[in-house]
Design an enzyme around this catalytic site. Structure first.
Site, PDB file in Angstrom:
ATOM      1  CB  CYS A  51     149.262  49.587  52.412  1.00 42.66           C
ATOM      2  SG  CYS A  51     148.090  50.917  51.998  1.00 42.66           S
ATOM      3  CD  GLU A  61     146.646  46.651  51.855  1.00 43.02           C
ATOM      4  OE1 GLU A  61     146.602  46.759  53.081  1.00 43.02           O
ATOM      5  OE2 GLU A  61     146.791  47.627  51.081  1.00 43.02           O
ATOM      6  CE  LYS A  99     149.888  48.080  56.761  1.00 43.79           C
ATOM      7  NZ  LYS A  99     148.681  48.745  56.226  1.00 43.79           N
TER       8      LYS A  99
END
Length: 550
Positions: free
Chosen positions: A412, A299, A362
């Site tokens: 994440c 990321e 995301k």
């Protein structure tokens, strides 16, 4: 000589329910519970202490008034979450850290309140319900905490403390809720036995203590716990590594400086990952490394939008062409609105550039960090609110067809959320990838994420990887073992053959159903305690009326 009349033997009075722990020892127990749970989680990884922590809090809150139960639970939660989440203060300051830690501690307070509320059920069946009820309560607490408020924050789940424990294998049969239930149920067995053995209570260790009480109950309880958490899980089959393999490389390029300043070095971060990939290509040509089928960057490896910036696109293309394999790039994509951005995993194909059909955005941006809910109200608390851009949420699971394999991509903190990871597997993912950036946190936070990856690998029977800009990165097999783990704040390139999973575990097939069942049973138990409490109150009131009549 006067003879005394014989004294009639006194009838044995049956023991009543155990009295609550005195307040001062209860406070000590609550603090100890929070500390035990903290030490059970990464980076300490003393997993047996998770059982001890839950048991200590149960003993402290049992038979207390509801307010006291809430207060003791909140105290344990504060002792756990303030140090556990300290890494959130590095980027956002002390106030968001305090607010988040306090909010998480409130859920522990509600767990303490619920334990106190269940007193009639626990007393009525003399401890037999301690294991199932405590297991159900903790699964329910985590189910709510994982979803509310603002989408929830699942950090500190009991299941995430068991990455090194045999109980991790329960994840393949019921996901994280099954592991949490096993830990809390074992703690319930300890608490139940302890409360039935008053001579063991530490605040009663005085001269004259009866040490001759039979050891049968505690020994049986410990044997059952050992069988349930150590012996039984080892006999459970998990995962399948009989399928074909593909070679995957992970590139941890590192950043010039830890902290928010990494954003000011966007080009340097991108250059680090390009250079590391070019070096890998040289090693492949020299025969020092196998040719990878896929390369995964973390990321934020390209915070310069490569779809809008030709220089960034050229650099990534050069790296992909040199390595001769597609690269999954962690990119920040701009939109036509300067305030809006997207956090994406973008597939870059050698000789062709970005593939717009293989892109994951995301789905769960972090509130107050990646987007600002209640922005007008938040401005009253902090003048840094406008520094937070509005990250747009994606709508599709991260199932990316890279050519050599189908990858399940999550970004994440999303690894902490059950449904987001599961959606990639039910969508066809053969391997799981977690792209993350820990440059604004520390090694403890990175290790906490790695524990989650280990659970997901077992839960879904998929070889997995975690790749970070600064570490910790590594590969995880279907048994939860970590391979080629990198250090923190270093440059590293790791290559490993990964098995392509195809079968589905029971946990994958069941999805959220075990959690729903646990929550429903917990609600039923709370309702049953309400009925018993009401009946007891009516009986007490009726007895008082009869006494007044006499």
């Amino acid at each position: 000589m006067t003879l005394q009349p014989p004294v009639a033997p006194q009838a044995r009075v049956p023991a009543g329910p155990p009295a609550p722990v005195p307040l001062r020892p209860a406070l000590i127990l609550s603090v100890a519970a929070g500390l035990a749970l903290l030490l059970a989680l990464p980076p300490f990884d003393l997993w047996p202490l998770a059982i001890a922590g839950v048991a200590l809090l149960a003993v402290a809150t049992h038979r207390r008034r509801l307010r006291a139960g809430f207060g003791l639970g909140f105290l344990a939660g504060a002792v756990l979450f303030y140090p556990l989440l300290h890494w959130t203060s590095f980027a956002a300051g002390w106030l968001p850290w305090a607010l988040l830690s306090t909010a998480e501690a409130v859920f522990f307070g509600l767990t303490g309140l619920a334990t106190a509320w269940l007193r009639p059920l626990l007393d009525r069946y003399r401890g037999l319900l301690w294991p199932p009820l405590l297991g159900l309560l903790w699964v329910t607490q985590e189910a709510v905490r994982d979803r509310a408020p603002f989408g929830g924050f699942p950090w500190g789940r009991l299941a995430f403390s068991q990455a090194d424990a045999p109980a991790l294998r329960f994840a393949a049969y019921g996901g994280a809720p099954a592991v949490t239930f096993a830990v809390a149920a074992a703690a319930g067995a300890l608490a139940g036995v302890y409360l039935l053995l008053p001579s063991w209570r530490f605040w009663q260790i005085v001269p004259g203590l009866n040490w001759r009480r039979p050891w049968r109950e505690p020994v049986i309880a410990l044997l059952v716990i050992a069988f349930a958490l150590v012996i039984l899980p080892r006999a459970l089959p998990v995962g399948d590594e009989s399928g074909p393999t593909k070679t995957v490389a992970i590139v941890q390029g590192n950043v010039p400086r830890l902290g928010l300043e990494f954003n000011e070095q966007r080009r340097a971060v991108l250059d680090n990952h390009v250079k590391a990939t070019l070096a890998l290509a040289d090693d492949v040509k020299a025969g020092k490394q196998p040719q990878p089928d896929l390369v995964v960057w973390p990321e934020n490896s390209s915070d310069i939008d490569p779809l809008r910036n030709q220089d960034a696109a050229s650099e990534i293309s050069a790296a992909a062409d040199a390595i001769g394999a597609p690269i999954l790039v962690g990119a920040v994509l701009r939109t036509n609105n300067p305030a809006d951005i997207k956090n994406a995993g973008l597939l870059w194909v050698p000789g062709a550039g970005p593939d717009p059909t293989q892109q994951y955005v995301k789905r769960h941006p972090v509130p107050f960090a990646e987007y600002m809910p209640l922005r007008s109200i938040a401005k009253l608390v902090s003048d840094k609110v406008d520094l937070v851009k509005n990250m747009l949420a994606g709508t599709e699971p991260g199932v990316l067809k890279t050519g050599p394999l189908t990858l399940g991509d999550v970004i994440c903190f999303e690894v902490a959320y059950d449904s987001i990871v599961r959606d990639t597997v039910t969508g066809g993912a053969q391997v799981l990838a977690v792209q993350t950036n820990n440059a604004t946190f520390n090694a403890a936070e990175a290790k906490q994420q790695m524990a989650m990856v280990r659970l997901r690998a077992v839960e879904h029977g998929r070889d997995s990887l975690m790749i970070s800009t600064v570490g910790v990165s590594g590969f995880v097999d279907v048994y939860g073992n970590v391979h080629k783990e990198t250090g923190f704040n270093t440059k590293a390139v790791k290559v490993r053959a990964m098995h392509l999973g195809s079968s589905r575990t029971l946990a994958t097939r069941l999805g959220v159903l075990p959690e729903i069942a646990a929550v429903a049973l917990a609600v039923a138990a709370l309702a049953g305690a309400f009925v018993l409490r009401r009946g007891r109150r009516e009986k007490t009131d009726d007895g008082a009326e009869k006494a007044e009549a006499r």
